[in-house]
Design a protein around this motif. Structure first.
Motif, PDB file in Angstrom:
ATOM      1  N   CYS A  66      -2.351  -6.453  -5.747  1.00 45.40           N
ATOM      2  CA  CYS A  66      -2.726  -5.469  -4.743  1.00 45.40           C
ATOM      3  C   CYS A  66      -3.004  -4.130  -5.419  1.00 45.40           C
ATOM      4  O   CYS A  66      -2.215  -3.660  -6.234  1.00 45.40           O
ATOM      5  N   CYS A 112      -0.121  -1.437  -3.924  1.00 48.48           N
ATOM      6  CA  CYS A 112       1.301  -1.522  -4.277  1.00 48.48           C
ATOM      7  C   CYS A 112       1.545  -2.345  -5.535  1.00 48.48           C
ATOM      8  O   CYS A 112       2.646  -2.334  -6.069  1.00 48.48           O
ATOM      9  N   SER A 143       1.697  -5.537  -5.979  1.00 46.51           N
ATOM     10  CA  SER A 143       2.353  -6.838  -5.863  1.00 46.51           C
ATOM     11  C   SER A 143       1.325  -7.959  -5.790  1.00 46.51           C
ATOM     12  O   SER A 143       0.139  -7.724  -5.572  1.00 46.51           O
ATOM     13  N   CYS A 199      -2.773  -6.634  -0.608  1.00 47.15           N
ATOM     14  CA  CYS A 199      -1.889  -7.666  -0.099  1.00 47.15           C
ATOM     15  C   CYS A 199      -1.836  -7.563   1.434  1.00 47.15           C
ATOM     16  O   CYS A 199      -2.330  -6.599   2.024  1.00 47.15           O
ATOM     17  N   CYS A 209      -0.227  -4.320   2.903  1.00 50.38           N
ATOM     18  CA  CYS A 209      -1.046  -3.124   2.731  1.00 50.38           C
ATOM     19  C   CYS A 209      -2.287  -3.184   3.615  1.00 50.38           C
ATOM     20  O   CYS A 209      -2.760  -2.158   4.098  1.00 50.38           O
TER      21      CYS A 209
HETATM   22 ZN   LIG Z   1       0.132  -4.147  -1.291  1.00 44.86          ZN
END
Ligand SMILES: [Zn+2]
Length: 56
Positions: free
Chosen positions: A27, A30, A32, A48, A51
């Motif tokens: 992502c 963030c 992840s 992601c 988000c």
């Molecule tokens: Zn994210």
């Protein structure tokens, strides 16, 4: 007629460029992991699920 195919190709090129950068599947907000299921459904996605929800 070719416009759709050309656009899909551009999306794939973006995904490949991100893969080369080592950023594909992460992502951009963030950092992840983006679920593989989501990447398969929307290969050009860069956010992601959580988000995507927050950014709308
Ligand atoms: Zn994210």
């Amino acid at each position: 007629m070719m416009r759709g195919a050309r656009r899909a190709l551009a999306d794939i090129e973006v995904a490949l460029a991100r893969m080369r950068d080592g950023m594909y599947g992460l992502c951009r907000a963030c950092g992840s992991d983006i679920p593989l299921q989501l990447l398969t459904a929307i290969p050009k996605t860069t956010l992601c699920l959580s988000c995507q929800r927050t950014t709308g």
